[in-house]
Every structure is written in structure tokens, then in C-alpha cells.
Design a protein around this motif. Structure first.
Motif, PDB file in Angstrom:
ATOM      1  N   LEU A   1      30.738   0.558  -3.644  1.00  0.00           N
ATOM      2  CA  LEU A   1      31.338  -0.740  -3.718  1.00  0.00           C
ATOM      3  C   LEU A   1      30.475  -2.036  -3.355  1.00  0.00           C
ATOM      4  O   LEU A   1      31.005  -3.033  -3.724  1.00  0.00           O
ATOM      5  CB  LEU A   1      32.124  -0.690  -2.369  1.00  0.00           C
ATOM      6  N   PRO A   2      29.220  -1.889  -2.759  1.00  0.00           N
ATOM      7  CA  PRO A   2      28.356  -3.012  -2.878  1.00  0.00           C
ATOM      8  C   PRO A   2      28.298  -3.486  -4.002  1.00  0.00           C
ATOM      9  O   PRO A   2      27.637  -4.776  -4.226  1.00  0.00           O
ATOM     10  CB  PRO A   2      27.007  -2.323  -2.152  1.00  0.00           C
ATOM     11  N   GLU A   3      28.219  -2.772  -5.242  1.00  0.00           N
ATOM     12  CA  GLU A   3      27.917  -3.416  -6.468  1.00  0.00           C
ATOM     13  C   GLU A   3      28.910  -4.668  -6.557  1.00  0.00           C
ATOM     14  O   GLU A   3      28.299  -5.429  -7.342  1.00  0.00           O
ATOM     15  CB  GLU A   3      28.258  -2.314  -7.560  1.00  0.00           C
ATOM     16  N   LEU A   4      30.066  -4.416  -6.145  1.00  0.00           N
ATOM     17  CA  LEU A   4      31.274  -5.646  -6.355  1.00  0.00           C
ATOM     18  C   LEU A   4      30.639  -6.726  -5.650  1.00  0.00           C
ATOM     19  O   LEU A   4      30.892  -7.853  -6.036  1.00  0.00           O
ATOM     20  CB  LEU A   4      32.390  -5.136  -5.632  1.00  0.00           C
ATOM     21  N   ASP A   5      29.930  -6.496  -4.497  1.00  0.00           N
ATOM     22  CA  ASP A   5      29.471  -7.858  -3.756  1.00  0.00           C
ATOM     23  C   ASP A   5      28.515  -8.525  -4.426  1.00  0.00           C
ATOM     24  O   ASP A   5      28.421  -9.757  -4.624  1.00  0.00           O
ATOM     25  CB  ASP A   5      28.512  -7.430  -2.372  1.00  0.00           C
ATOM     26  N   ALA A   6      27.535  -7.650  -5.153  1.00  0.00           N
ATOM     27  CA  ALA A   6      26.493  -8.190  -5.989  1.00  0.00           C
ATOM     28  C   ALA A   6      27.041  -9.102  -7.355  1.00  0.00           C
ATOM     29  O   ALA A   6      26.559 -10.016  -7.820  1.00  0.00           O
ATOM     30  CB  ALA A   6      25.470  -7.348  -6.499  1.00  0.00           C
ATOM     31  N   LEU A   7      28.077  -8.259  -7.968  1.00  0.00           N
ATOM     32  CA  LEU A   7      28.801  -9.004  -9.148  1.00  0.00           C
ATOM     33  C   LEU A   7      29.519 -10.214  -8.777  1.00  0.00           C
ATOM     34  O   LEU A   7      29.329 -11.461  -9.199  1.00  0.00           O
ATOM     35  CB  LEU A   7      29.654  -7.984  -9.565  1.00  0.00           C
ATOM     36  N   VAL A   8      29.894 -10.269  -7.455  1.00  0.00           N
ATOM     37  CA  VAL A   8      30.600 -11.613  -7.055  1.00  0.00           C
ATOM     38  C   VAL A   8      29.473 -12.820  -7.087  1.00  0.00           C
ATOM     39  O   VAL A   8      29.818 -13.861  -7.230  1.00  0.00           O
ATOM     40  CB  VAL A   8      31.316 -11.416  -5.969  1.00  0.00           C
ATOM     41  N   ALA A   9      28.599 -12.233  -6.196  1.00  0.00           N
ATOM     42  CA  ALA A   9      27.393 -13.296  -5.987  1.00  0.00           C
ATOM     43  C   ALA A   9      26.791 -13.609  -7.288  1.00  0.00           C
ATOM     44  O   ALA A   9      26.347 -14.785  -7.475  1.00  0.00           O
ATOM     45  CB  ALA A   9      26.185 -12.775  -5.128  1.00  0.00           C
ATOM     46  N   ASP A  10      26.863 -12.879  -8.406  1.00  0.00           N
ATOM     47  CA  ASP A  10      26.431 -13.230  -9.694  1.00  0.00           C
ATOM     48  C   ASP A  10      27.604 -13.967 -10.610  1.00  0.00           C
ATOM     49  O   ASP A  10      27.141 -14.165 -11.893  1.00  0.00           O
ATOM     50  CB  ASP A  10      26.124 -11.847 -10.613  1.00  0.00           C
ATOM     51  N   GLY A  11      28.435 -14.480  -9.920  1.00  0.00           N
ATOM     52  CA  GLY A  11      29.609 -15.059 -10.870  1.00  0.00           C
ATOM     53  C   GLY A  11      30.741 -14.172 -11.363  1.00  0.00           C
ATOM     54  O   GLY A  11      31.378 -15.027 -12.221  1.00  0.00           O
ATOM     55  N   ILE A  12      30.790 -13.016 -10.997  1.00  0.00           N
ATOM     56  CA  ILE A  12      32.051 -12.314 -11.612  1.00  0.00           C
ATOM     57  C   ILE A  12      32.832 -11.910 -10.639  1.00  0.00           C
ATOM     58  O   ILE A  12      32.631 -11.170  -9.534  1.00  0.00           O
ATOM     59  CB  ILE A  12      31.398 -11.084 -12.222  1.00  0.00           C
ATOM     60  N   SER A  13      33.992 -12.602 -10.452  1.00  0.00           N
ATOM     61  CA  SER A  13      34.974 -12.617  -9.313  1.00  0.00           C
ATOM     62  C   SER A  13      36.439 -12.122  -9.650  1.00  0.00           C
ATOM     63  O   SER A  13      37.355 -11.977  -8.894  1.00  0.00           O
ATOM     64  CB  SER A  13      35.213 -14.018  -8.599  1.00  0.00           C
ATOM     65  N   SER A  14      36.354 -11.152 -10.990  1.00  0.00           N
ATOM     66  CA  SER A  14      37.848 -10.525 -11.217  1.00  0.00           C
ATOM     67  C   SER A  14      37.383  -9.419 -11.750  1.00  0.00           C
ATOM     68  O   SER A  14      36.489  -8.865 -12.385  1.00  0.00           O
ATOM     69  CB  SER A  14      38.377 -11.593 -12.336  1.00  0.00           C
ATOM     70  N   PHE A  15      38.309  -8.395 -11.308  1.00  0.00           N
ATOM     71  CA  PHE A  15      38.100  -6.880 -11.616  1.00  0.00           C
ATOM     72  C   PHE A  15      39.335  -6.172 -12.183  1.00  0.00           C
ATOM     73  O   PHE A  15      40.489  -6.408 -11.657  1.00  0.00           O
ATOM     74  CB  PHE A  15      37.665  -6.229 -10.223  1.00  0.00           C
ATOM     75  N   LYS A  16      39.123  -5.745 -13.080  1.00  0.00           N
ATOM     76  CA  LYS A  16      40.364  -5.063 -14.152  1.00  0.00           C
ATOM     77  C   LYS A  16      40.163  -3.483 -13.758  1.00  0.00           C
ATOM     78  O   LYS A  16      39.338  -3.017 -13.946  1.00  0.00           O
ATOM     79  CB  LYS A  16      40.039  -5.340 -15.658  1.00  0.00           C
ATOM     80  N   MET A  17      41.503  -3.116 -13.819  1.00  0.00           N
ATOM     81  CA  MET A  17      41.743  -1.672 -13.393  1.00  0.00           C
ATOM     82  C   MET A  17      42.961  -1.178 -14.205  1.00  0.00           C
ATOM     83  O   MET A  17      43.750  -2.039 -14.641  1.00  0.00           O
ATOM     84  CB  MET A  17      41.907  -1.365 -11.800  1.00  0.00           C
TER      85      MET A  17
END
Ligand code: ZN
Length: 462
Positions: A135-151
Motif C-alpha cells: 500500500l505505501p506504493e500508492l502514497d508515493a504515486l500520489v506524491a508523484d502526481g498519480i492520483s487515480s487508480f484503476k481496478m
């Protein structure tokens, strides 16, 4: 470099006026009824519309789907086709491989785009494997400008995620201010129906649609919405395409779910009879195009303002690649082309033929995608400080869409879902990042597309 666009009808999702737009240094600087300014270039837009550049929040460029098959547009041809159609920003997908990190997927996509993108772009992250320690990968992605996640609720064994993984991801993304994109089809049941069909010898393309009934889309929308409400995360349903799905979205909204719907031109335009034509394999996508009647239900919902965006799910494969499944629909790569036709199609079929308002046209093709996916107000509007992504739109020009016409078809795919359709309205000049990108049928500036760092989800306000 400065540009003055004179005398057009400037339309945003919330206002319109006849006047001038002044652009300098890549951004819009001034708006006014009659600006007393000189500029390096003056564009006369009398009788034309001036619109925010389109944002297509759902494309699949250069995407490998197995068996050596890759979508036929890469970031070169795909972003060129987008620009020719008036779309100045794409949001594509980085797709996590099960067992691998999301960062690998992002690096892979960035490498595919490097030096090729002619328009600005970003990507959603497709999450397939989200154990708690990941899950911490998602924090890093949001910090990097990726705020949307497809499932995905479809495609067991490949992209499918179970309820537990989805709920875990929903809750984490809620805490990060992001948004979930959902492919809502009940894949485990679809696989049973597919096995039955194959066992009975039903291998023709139409059986792709018959084994994915709309009830299973509606069920998946409902189930994902219940979990999204519990998790407190906004839920964006991609490629909605059935009357039952729209009903499920309405019920979820009435129940207080933060649910947003995307529809695509192919679902407004094509019905399932196309799958029974000799070239039916060309029209395979998931979820499938639906029987006659669903299209009008989608148009009614669109005209009533129930959809957030019109996107394309642009995923082109050539006729030859589709023929690989002539004897077995399971082997036909899924996805349809349309990134270039999106705006002209919606303008012609929506604004001209069905009375869709210009402001709602702008909201559907640009503004709400910018808001939902954290690009607003840099993108999606015409205002001082916004990126100068602008269209000078000719509301009268008429063209007949044909894949063989190199002036209006730039996608590397040998057919169009709209072959022979006459459309009214299209971009005459496309300005991207303050420079003329398309004019007179030519791509005027190449390779200047930037990767965009996006902010958090914002509920669309228009
Ligand atoms: Zn897609």
C-alpha cells in the motif's frame, strides 16, 4: 511566442462570450471583448468557437495485451491522432503486473512515451496486486502526481481483483484524496458463460457480447458502489454502456455514493448487430457494444447531465489482428479506436443533432475530466494562468469519416467505427502549450508533450 485569437465565441463549462484570448509563454494571459494588444501571431476566429483543448481520460497507447499483440497506436501516432481531433491531453494507463511493483509499470510506460508524445499526458495506475505491505506504493504515486487508480472486476487470472483487495485499496486511496476507476463487469460469472458458449460450439463474435450480459455490469456497479461508500472513496465507472448500468448508477447516487460515469462514443453509436456482420470481429470490446435500445438510453442520460465525461477507451488493433479470432471470439483482442473522432462525433451527434449545450459539451470533453483527475484549473478551462490548450473550432465544417482518408484519420488502424458517418464541426486550429500544434491538416510541432503531475480528486463543479 504570443498568440492573439480574435473575435471568436469563447466557451467554457460555465460561461461564454464573444471576444479575444491572449496567449503568451504557454499560458492564457488575458480575456476580453476587444483586447488592444499586438502578438507574434493573430488568429481571426470570427464565426468560430474557442474551446478548451479536449482531455481524453481513457486511452491505451502502446499497450501489450499478450500473445505479442500491442495496441497499434504508440505515443507518436496516438497523440498525433488526438491532436488532430482536438484533444490536447490524454490520460493513459500504467498497468501493474501481478507480483510486481506499480513503479515498474510506471517506468515502463514513461519509457514507451519518452520523446514521442506530441500532447500532454498522464496515466492512471492499474492496480492488480495490492497486498497490505504494498500500500505505501500508492502514497508515493500520489506524491508523484498519480492520483487515480484503476481496478478490474473482469478478466479473472489477469487483471481481476477480489472484493478484499479492492476494498483495501479503496480505503487507502480515500485517505490519499484519490479516485478509483472501475471496470465493472462480474468476470467470474462471465467466464462460466463463456465456457458454456464454447462447449456448445458458439464461437462467433456475437457470443462475446452474449456472454457478457448487461446485468453483470449493473451488478458490478452496485457492488463496487456499496464498497466505495463504506470506504468513502469516489468511484468513477469507466465505459458505461447499458441501460441497466445507468440505472445502477442512479440508485448509487440516490444512496449517497460519490459515483461518476464515463461513456464512450462507440457505445452511443454502435449496436450489437455490428458483431453479426462478416467483419464483426472488428467491433469486439469489453464491455461489449449492446443491443439496439441501449444507445438511446445512454443518450438520454447524457443529455440529462448524468455522465461526467465522454472518453474513448482508445485501444486499436488492426483488422488482421482481429481476424486471429475468426474461429474463436476469445482470441480477438479487445478494444476499439476513436481518439481522433471523439470530439467531432459528440459535437455533431450531440450539439448539432440533439441539442446538447455547448457548455455541457465542454464539460463532458474537457472540464470534468480535469476536475476529477486533478488537472483543474491548469487544464479544462480558458482563464488567465491556465495552460494555453485551445481549439479554434469550426462549427460548420462537414466531413465524412473514412479510415482511408489521410486528412482525417491519423490512427495506425485500418478501419473506423464511424465509417461513412458525416459529422459537422471540428477543430480548425489546435493550440497546445501555447504553440500551434495542428493547422491546415498538418502537425506543426512535434514531441513537446509533457508528463503531467496531477493533484487530488475534486468533485466536478460544473
Ligand atoms: Zn480501457
Amino acid at each position: 511566442m504570443s498568440i492573439l485569437i480574435r473575435g471568436g465565441r469563447v466557451v467554457t463549462a460555465s460561461a461564454e462570450f464573444v471576444g479575444d484570448v491572449y496567449v503568451e509563454g504557454g499560458a492564457v494571459r488575458l480575456l476580453g471583448e476587444r483586447l488592444d494588444l499586438s502578438a507574434d501571431e493573430v488568429i481571426d476566429a470570427t464565426g468560430k468557437l474557442v474551446l478548451p483543448g479536449g482531455i481524453d481520460p481513457h486511452t491505451h497507447l502502446d499497450m501489450a495485451v499478450g500473445r505479442g499483440l500491442v495496441t497499434s497506436d504508440d505515443f507518436d501516432s496516438g497523440t498525433a491522432a488526438a491532436l488532430f481531433g482536438g484533444t490536447t491531453t490524454l490520460i493513459d494507463f500504467a498497468n501493474q503486473e501481478p507480483g510486481h511493483s506499480t513503479f515498474e509499470a510506471l517506468d515502463d510506460l514513461k519509457a514507451r512515451a519518452a520523446g514521442k508524445a506530441h500532447c500532454d499526458w498522464s496515466c492512471h495506475m492499474t492496480v492488480t496486486d495490492m497486498a497490505p505491505d504494498r500500500l505505501p506504493e500508492l502514497d508515493a504515486l500520489v506524491a508523484d502526481g498519480i492520483s487515480s487508480f484503476k481496478m478490474f472486476m473482469a478478466y479473472p487470472g489477469r487483471l481481476y481483483t477480489d472484493d478484499r483487495t479492492r476494498f483495501r485499496t479503496y480505503r487507502h486511496v480515500a485517505g490519499l484524496g484519490g479516485v478509483i476507476l472501475m471496470h465493472a463487469e462480474t468476470g467470474l460469472v462471465i467466464d462460466e458463460l463463456v465456457a458454456d458458449a464454447i462447449a456448445a460450439g458458439h464461437t462467433a463474435p456475437i457470443w462475446h457480447a452474449r456472454t457478457r450480459p448487461p446485468e453483470l455490469a449493473a451488478e458490478a456497479i452496485h457492488r463496487s458502489a456499496v464498497l466505495a461508500k463504506l470506504a468513502g472513496v469516489p468511484l468513477y465507472i469507466v465505459h458505461m454502456n447499458s441501460a441497466q448500468g445507468v440505472e445502477a448508477m442512479r440508485r448509487a447516487k440516490a444512496d449517497g455514493v460519490e459515483i461518476l460515469g464515463e461513456v464512450c462514443p462507440q457505445y452511443l453509436h454502435l449496436d450489437a448487430s455490428w458483431l453479426e456482420r462478416p467483419d464483426g470481429g472488428r467491433y469486439i470490446c469489453s464491455p461489449p457494444i449492446r443491443p439496439l435500445g441501449h444507445q438511446e438510453a445512454l443518450w438520454r442520460a447524457l443529455l440529462a447531465g448524468e455522465f461526467t465525461t465522454v472518453a474513448t477507451d482508445h485501444a486499436p488493433f488492426t483488422t488482421a489482428e482481429r481476424a486471429l479470432g475468426a474461429e474463436d471470439f476469445r482470441l480477438i483482442p479487445n478494444g476499439l479506436p476513436g481518439v481522433e473522432e471523439r470530439m467531432s462525433y459528440l459535437y455533431s451527434e450531440g450539439v448539432v443533432k440533439r441539442g446538447l449545450s455547448l457548455r455541457e459539451f465542454v464539460a463532458l470533453t474537457s472540464t470534468r475530466a480535469a476536475q476529477t483527475f486533478g488537472l483543474y484549473p491548469r487544464k479544462g478551462t480558458i482563464a488567465p494562468g491556465a495552460d494555453a490548450d485551445l481549439l479554434v473550432w469550426d462549427p460548420q465544417v462537414r466531413r465524412t469519416l473514412r479510415a482511408a482518408d489521410p486528412a482525417i484519420h491519423h490512427s495506425r488502424v485500418d478501419y473506423s467505427c464511424y465509417e461513412g458517418l458525416e459529422v459537422q464541426g471540428g477543430p480548425e486550429v489546435v493550440i497546445q502549450g501555447g504553440r500551434v500544434a495542428v493547422r491546415g491538416g498538418a502537425l506543426c510541432s512535434r514531441g513537446q508533450g509533457r508528463f503531467l503531475r496531477r493533484g487530488p480528486y475534486a468533485r466536478p463543479a460544473v
